[in-house]
Design an enzyme around this catalytic site. Structure first.
Site, PDB file in Angstrom:
ATOM      1  N   HIS A 113       0.824  -1.217   0.000  1.00  0.00           N
ATOM      2  CA  HIS A 113       0.000   0.000   0.000  1.00  0.00           C
ATOM      3  C   HIS A 113       0.855   1.263   0.000  1.00  0.00           C
ATOM      4  O   HIS A 113       0.396   2.313   0.428  1.00  0.00           O
ATOM      5  CB  HIS A 113      -0.969   0.027   1.203  1.00  0.00           C
ATOM      6  CG  HIS A 113      -2.212  -0.783   0.940  1.00  0.00           C
ATOM      7  ND1 HIS A 113      -3.252  -0.313   0.180  1.00  0.00           N
ATOM      8  CD2 HIS A 113      -2.558  -2.035   1.319  1.00  0.00           C
ATOM      9  CE1 HIS A 113      -4.201  -1.235   0.111  1.00  0.00           C
ATOM     10  NE2 HIS A 113      -3.795  -2.305   0.783  1.00  0.00           N
ATOM     11  N   ASP A 140       2.881   1.810  -2.892  1.00  0.00           N
ATOM     12  CA  ASP A 140       3.185   2.101  -4.297  1.00  0.00           C
ATOM     13  C   ASP A 140       2.523   3.419  -4.705  1.00  0.00           C
ATOM     14  O   ASP A 140       3.078   4.170  -5.498  1.00  0.00           O
ATOM     15  CB  ASP A 140       2.732   0.955  -5.224  1.00  0.00           C
ATOM     16  CG  ASP A 140       1.279   0.563  -5.033  1.00  0.00           C
ATOM     17  OD1 ASP A 140       0.724   0.821  -3.937  1.00  0.00           O
ATOM     18  OD2 ASP A 140       0.686   0.003  -5.972  1.00  0.00           O
ATOM     19  N   GLY A 187      -6.281 -15.069  -9.802  1.00  0.00           N
ATOM     20  CA  GLY A 187      -7.083 -14.297  -8.851  1.00  0.00           C
ATOM     21  C   GLY A 187      -6.648 -14.459  -7.408  1.00  0.00           C
ATOM     22  O   GLY A 187      -7.396 -14.115  -6.494  1.00  0.00           O
ATOM     23  N   GLU A 218      -4.106  -3.330 -19.118  1.00  0.00           N
ATOM     24  CA  GLU A 218      -4.957  -3.670 -17.966  1.00  0.00           C
ATOM     25  C   GLU A 218      -5.896  -2.509 -17.619  1.00  0.00           C
ATOM     26  O   GLU A 218      -7.055  -2.728 -17.264  1.00  0.00           O
ATOM     27  CB  GLU A 218      -4.098  -4.087 -16.764  1.00  0.00           C
ATOM     28  CG  GLU A 218      -4.930  -4.579 -15.601  1.00  0.00           C
ATOM     29  CD  GLU A 218      -4.358  -5.795 -14.872  1.00  0.00           C
ATOM     30  OE1 GLU A 218      -3.408  -6.427 -15.360  1.00  0.00           O
ATOM     31  OE2 GLU A 218      -4.893  -6.105 -13.799  1.00  0.00           O
ATOM     32  N   ASP A 254       3.189  -4.910 -10.803  1.00  0.00           N
ATOM     33  CA  ASP A 254       2.986  -6.286 -11.270  1.00  0.00           C
ATOM     34  C   ASP A 254       3.666  -6.529 -12.607  1.00  0.00           C
ATOM     35  O   ASP A 254       4.401  -7.503 -12.784  1.00  0.00           O
ATOM     36  CB  ASP A 254       1.484  -6.584 -11.409  1.00  0.00           C
ATOM     37  CG  ASP A 254       0.757  -6.430 -10.095  1.00  0.00           C
ATOM     38  OD1 ASP A 254       1.436  -6.246  -9.068  1.00  0.00           O
ATOM     39  OD2 ASP A 254      -0.484  -6.486 -10.101  1.00  0.00           O
TER      40      ASP A 254
END
Ligand code: ADP
Ligand code: MG
Length: 386
Positions: free
Chosen positions: A37, A39, A124, A162, A173
């Site tokens: 949290h 980034d 997921g 994305e 990611d």
């Protein structure tokens, strides 16, 4: 483990298209050791690519049409590259449509291709199968048609794809999927994309993810609230200390000094953020010095912060970490990812992995009636051509 995946993907390609693939690409999922949290709060993150991958097999189709087969879903679709790319109701195809659109919009020209892909990244569960899909696709198309795209740009194009699908993700990611190196973690500055590698030798400990198998729906609303709370906290810090431009410039002492000036919630969020930014630096030093016990303590501290100060945990994840704390075979554990479900990342004493797994699965099943899953992970190379 990936050998079987590669064999199956290649065999499926040959059966579908009648010839051997021209290019085979492996694209990994990722973990994040620490730096959660932050980034979007001026921090650094410490991710790494893992040995779970999507394997892609490609050939040119020598036409304007591309055919893509998702082996795991037993589904396929065709796309005409001369037509405008549009979103489809079939979600998985959108990641590929998104990649094609981003490449086209950025001036890369390529012809039709055939592709089959299959994966051993859990979908997921927070290991970024979506980033692996985007980056592997871009990498494959680039090598098939000799497009010169730098690694950094592959990550950025993947991220844009994305966003186009509708998920407003950060860059971590895709960046880690592409830039991963065996036994190295990546200290990444999400603002500037500056990065450096640090050795990731966990000595006598194995990295194991515990998948809680839950996903609470709070994630999006709470995420947006945290962003607002952090903005408020940063502006209070800036008002009182003009030298502070970002959370990175703030010390814990300065935050403590302003406790009365912030609402209790805003104070807790800001306190977490500033400490978490420091923990990433401490974690790098711990890895550099081979002090894995210290790294483990930092993981526990991060979890405490995420649970009590940032409030993005849930009872399932808290139970897993609390139990880890009292287990002599686990020296560090925390929730990994956005929170409210997904996995915990754990440092487990080598030789005791099976013992730990059976204890935790039984306990978790007895408490929540849910099966706990385990992923053994090794830190591995980023997206590569075989
Ligand atoms: P994750 O944390 O794994 O990235 P996401 O929800 O972001 O979870 O992305 C998962 C989505 O990516 C899936 O719903 C699917 O659309 C696509 N995807 C991932 N792996 C595969 C696969 N092996 N085959 C087809 N689609 C996949
Ligand atoms: Mg994803």
């Amino acid at each position: 483990m990936n050998d079987i995946l590669i064999q199956n993907t290649t065999a499926f390609f040959e059966k579908s298209f009648g010839s051997a693939p021209e290019k085979t690409v492996l694209s990994p999922g990722r973990i994040n050791i620490i730096g959660e949290h932050i980034d979007y709060n001026d921090g650094y993150v410490l991710p790494a690519a893992i040995d779970k991958v999507i394997c892609f097999a490609f050939e040119k189709s020598n036409s304007k049409t591309s055919k893509i087969i998702a082996i795991d879903l037993n589904e396929e679709f065709e796309i005409d590259l001369t037509q405008e790319v549009k979103l489809s109701d079939v979600v998985w195809t959108n990641y590929i449509r998104g990649v094609i659109k981003q490449l086209q919009d950025n001036g890369f020209s390529f012809e039709g291709f055939n592709c089959v892909f299959s994966s051993n990244i859990p979908v997921g569960s927070g290991l970024s199968s979506s980033a692996a899909l985007e980056c592997g696709m871009i990498f494959g198309i680039a090598s098939l048609f000799d497009l010169k795209i730098e690694k950094k740009d592959i990550s950025l194009l993947g991220q844009k794809a994305e966003h186009w699908v509708g998920i407003n993700c950060g860059i971590m990611d895709q960046f880690s999927s592409v830039h991963g190196l065996e036994n190295k973690v990546i200290k990444l500055d999400c603002n500037t994309l500056d990065f450096e590698y640090h050795n990731a030798d966990f000595k006598n400990y194995s990295l194991i993810l515990f998948d809680s198998n839950v996903k609470h729906s709070l994630f999006t609303s709470e995420y947006n609230t945290r962003r607002i709370e952090c903005e408020e906290g940063l502006s209070i810090l800036k008002n009182h200390f003009p030298e502070i431009k970002t959370f990175r410039d703030a010390s814990e002492e300065q935050v403590l000094n302003l406790k009365d000036k912030m609402s209790p919630k805003v104070f807790s969020r800001v306190h977490f953020v500033v400490k978490e930014i420091n923990r990433v630096t401490k974690a790098c030093a711990a890895l550099d010095n081979g002090n894995i016990e210290l790294l483990g303590e930092l993981l526990f501290e991060t979890h405490y912060g995420l649970s009590q100060e940032y409030e993005v945990s849930c009872e399932e994840l808290d139970m897993l970490v609390d139990t880890s704390k009292t287990d002599e075979n686990i020296i560090g554990s925390r929730l990994m990812g956005g929170g409210f479900g997904g996995c915990t990342i754990n440092l487990v004493k080598k030789g005791h992995e099976n013992e730990v797994k059976s204890k935790f699965s039984k306990l978790y099943l007895d408490t929540f009636g849910i099966e706990l899953k385990f992923y053994d992970v090794k830190i591995s190379n980023g997206t590569t051509l075989l």
